[in-house]
Design an enzyme around this catalytic site. Sequence first.
Site, PDB file in Angstrom:
ATOM      1  N   GLN A 134     -16.049 -43.191 -25.074  1.00 39.04           N
ATOM      2  CA  GLN A 134     -15.231 -44.341 -24.653  1.00 39.04           C
ATOM      3  C   GLN A 134     -14.082 -43.927 -23.743  1.00 39.04           C
ATOM      4  O   GLN A 134     -13.386 -44.796 -23.206  1.00 39.04           O
ATOM      5  CB  GLN A 134     -14.652 -45.064 -25.886  1.00 39.04           C
ATOM      6  CG  GLN A 134     -15.678 -45.613 -26.850  1.00 39.04           C
ATOM      7  CD  GLN A 134     -16.453 -46.806 -26.289  1.00 39.04           C
ATOM      8  OE1 GLN A 134     -16.080 -47.403 -25.284  1.00 39.04           O
ATOM      9  NE2 GLN A 134     -17.560 -47.136 -26.930  1.00 39.04           N
ATOM     10  N   LYS A 136     -22.348 -45.965 -20.706  1.00 45.87           N
ATOM     11  CA  LYS A 136     -21.086 -46.675 -20.905  1.00 45.87           C
ATOM     12  C   LYS A 136     -20.192 -46.609 -19.669  1.00 45.87           C
ATOM     13  O   LYS A 136     -19.028 -47.003 -19.700  1.00 45.87           O
ATOM     14  CB  LYS A 136     -20.341 -46.082 -22.104  1.00 45.87           C
ATOM     15  CG  LYS A 136     -21.044 -46.365 -23.444  1.00 45.87           C
ATOM     16  CD  LYS A 136     -20.202 -45.913 -24.597  1.00 45.87           C
ATOM     17  CE  LYS A 136     -20.985 -45.784 -25.887  1.00 45.87           C
ATOM     18  NZ  LYS A 136     -21.282 -47.068 -26.524  1.00 45.87           N
TER      19      LYS A 136
HETATM   20  N1  PMP Z   1     -19.096 -42.146 -29.751  1.00 39.64           N
HETATM   21  C1  PMP Z   1     -18.453 -43.289 -29.473  1.00 39.64           C
HETATM   22  C2  PMP Z   1     -16.962 -43.314 -29.556  1.00 39.64           C
HETATM   23  C3  PMP Z   1     -19.181 -44.415 -29.088  1.00 39.64           C
HETATM   24  O1  PMP Z   1     -18.528 -45.551 -28.818  1.00 39.64           O
HETATM   25  C4  PMP Z   1     -20.589 -44.344 -29.008  1.00 39.64           C
HETATM   26  C5  PMP Z   1     -21.410 -45.544 -28.609  1.00 39.64           C
HETATM   27  N2  PMP Z   1     -21.149 -46.693 -29.338  1.00 39.64           N
HETATM   28  C6  PMP Z   1     -21.209 -43.126 -29.310  1.00 39.64           C
HETATM   29  C7  PMP Z   1     -20.434 -42.060 -29.673  1.00 39.64           C
HETATM   30  C8  PMP Z   1     -22.687 -42.976 -29.227  1.00 39.64           C
HETATM   31  O2  PMP Z   1     -23.061 -42.929 -27.891  1.00 39.64           O
HETATM   32  P1  PMP Z   1     -24.580 -43.073 -27.453  1.00 39.64           P
HETATM   33  O3  PMP Z   1     -24.912 -44.516 -27.589  1.00 39.64           O
HETATM   34  O4  PMP Z   1     -24.583 -42.639 -26.030  1.00 39.64           O
HETATM   35  O5  PMP Z   1     -25.410 -42.195 -28.293  1.00 39.64           O
END
Ligand code: PMP
Length: 409
Positions: free
Chosen positions: A203, A226
Amino acid sequence: MDYDVEAIRSHFPILERILPNGKQLVYFDNAATTQKPLVVIDAMSDFYKNYHANAHRANHTLADESTAALEGARDKISLFFGASESSMIYTGGATEAMNLIAYGWARYNLEEGDVVVTTEMEHHANIVPWQELSKDIGIELRFVPFDNEARKLDYGALEVAAKGASLVCAGHVSNVLGVRNDVERIIKIAHSNGARVALDSAQGAPHEKINFDGLGADFCAIAGHKMAGPTGIGCLLVKADALAEMGPFLTGGSIITSVTTEGTQFLDGYSMFETGTPRMAEAIGWRAAVEWLEENINFHDAHEHIHNIASWMSNEMEKIPGITIFGAPGRDDGVGVVSFLHESILAQDMGYLLDAGGFAIRTGTHCAQPLLEAMGVASTNRASIWIYNTMEEAEAFIVHLRDIVNRFA
Ligand code: PMP
């Protein structure tokens, strides 16, 4: 120059979407995944139409072009993250990157009784791998509390927990609250205790220009999806000396120099960690996203734009009877998230009621159950703002939310 949000929006075809109920989409679920500019979609489509082949294998023209695109994307993306003296390992996303730290570094370097520090503010991706590793090799897992009063990490407790630790793992920005942790301070505390430090920047990367070499963290997990990139791609940035301590995690082809029936010799460096057919289309798409961000987004101005919207929204929401705001969207460390709850409207119901007006938000536990427990709630509603959202969308959201509360509270 003024922040030209309309010019930015014009690159994202999905923002024109009219939902089946006739409402214009307002996309406030950016912390879950952001939308993609047309250049990303086109770059991936061009790969599949014109030069798709498996990279790092054959000697034909398409295979050479595909290999060059995969590796060219690595060079470009790692430079974007200021990682010229460090390595970038492609992963499927931030979750896989965190698992790579646990199973590719910690499993090789820690033993029973060694201490890993994480925090109550984390996404499950920065909790569950450590719990599993604890079952495997008996590491001691310490949780730094979230200070619910101050709405931030308890740094005093971190100072204590880091004593004698081998690794400190912390989120960069909370996905539930949008609170940016003082990562510079976390790195300092970890290193002054002789611990390595890993950041979950899933994030953080969408909101600030990361300079990995300058920050000095040992590991940094990032999710391409993201930050305007496609799904299915992310990376782990690793400092050279930490990389030298890593061993293979997921194993199979592509990462070896030789395999006999007696055993296997592995390649060195990042090549040891990318087994199987590489994420070629995804890497090409992510490169296009990074180039698009470089050309179109000044992170400082974007942050200001996002911050203005989120803090205005939270101010207005606080005036609506029965609504509680979590986190601190108006504070300097607030990064584009308004997490809220109405005292008598269930979060899931709120999600449906907002969707009826065209507003896409996230509801639930946000894969961060320990944080919600520390906050004393079972779920929240999360509106997350990004570069293409507008103040007009925020105003329409507040009108619709007031109407929901008037009708259903
Ligand atoms: N860490 C945080 C702080 C996140 O917000 C997210 C996604 N919600 C993740 C890890 C996991 O990321 P990914 O969907 O790319 O596996």
